[in-house]
Write an enzyme that holds these catalytic residues in place. Sequence first.
Site: not given
Length: 408
Positions: A11, A204, A258
């Site tokens: 992805y 992140k 995620c």
Amino acid sequence: MTKLCVLGMGYIGLPTALLFANNGIEVVGVDVNEKVVSTLQQGKMHFEENGFQELLDSAMEKESFRASAKVEEADVFLVAVPTPFDTEFRMADLKYVISACEMVVPHLKKGNLVIIESTIPPKTCEKRVRKILELSGLKASQDFYISHCPERAIPGNTLHEMVNNDRVIGGLDKKATELTRDLYSSFVKGNLYLTTSTTAEMIKLMENTYRDVNIALANELSMLAEDYGINIWEAIEIANKHPRVNIHKPGPGVGGHCIAIDPWFLTENANNSSLITLARNINDSMPIHVLKKVKEMVNGIECPVITVFGVAYKGDIADTRATPALKFIKLAEKEGFTIKIYDPFVKEFEYPILSLEEAVEGSDCIVVLTDHSMFRNIPREEFFGKMRNRNVVDTRNVISKSIIHPYI
Ligand code: SAJ
């Protein structure tokens, strides 16, 4: 021309590779899955997302992209493989990142740059990645360079966000950071913020943890609102008119690859992380709460039939990875309920996906778990179809009140 070898054609790795290939870089896309490689070699995508096929066509036409099962010599290596969640130890499982780095070792030359895009816990570049790559006999920050450039694109709008979002770039040293900045400048229109590799790794994880903790807060507030008998959606809308308040949306839990995972990468090394852990637990337990509401609705009905609207992890996409719908369905089955599923986006799932008509026929309760926009426009007659009992639990506030009033 710079030659780039991207490891991982998923992805993130694939669109990243194609964006580079369409912007003056020669790209080899490597994957360990031979089927993925042969599909790409035939000029076809192995999954669907808006704009990807066009990008692949144009890179093939330019002859700037080719897929391969093997890593080869290049100027830059970019690792974009998954970082699964180790459920037993609640930590990042780095096996794919490690094996990708090991595959780079025999090809590493002086002057090379190695970029990790995969999400990794703080210090991974500095400690783990560096150690593996130095097995080549070369020294990091002297003979070759390492940096972290985490992806930030949202599934469903990947290409637009990859090009337009700001990015964080953190090198082990200044030269690594600058080389990475120069490379990404080829297609990124957003700002490139430069920092260290460990800070980039932390940023992140902070971003996704911020979202998870805020969703947990919204979920907790929605449960309190139920106790007080007030409409949480109206309350959030008005609270968010305050210039410094941004309450997230409550729902049936957090899915995707995620947000439900990354917070654990932060807590794996921490002693004092009770807020992040608590938020994870609240979000993971939401399907139990939804089932409780459904049970109240069908109380007294013998052998209830439940229709699930939406099993994608979020609206307007076909992705069911880590969807909270699966936990809800499994719990509801244990309760003895019969489950029927309607999802106009999803084609493959552990359970059969039915047409709207079939899914509502004989049903005692519709439970809306995904905010697909088209759910807003289903005419009332089709929405209820041949239901046996017209009960609705809308966890996403997507069904118009004119349809479900006065049933909830
Ligand atoms: N959700 C809620 N309430 C909300 C927002 C989301 O319940 O207010 C749920 C969604 O329904 C879904 C889950 O959370 O089940 C996650 O959806 P999402 O749209 O928040 O995020 P992802 O997982 O699709 O993508 C995220 C993005 N991160 C942030 O927005 C901080 C994306 O930018 C990242 O690139 C991506 O994670 C990633 O790969 O890390």
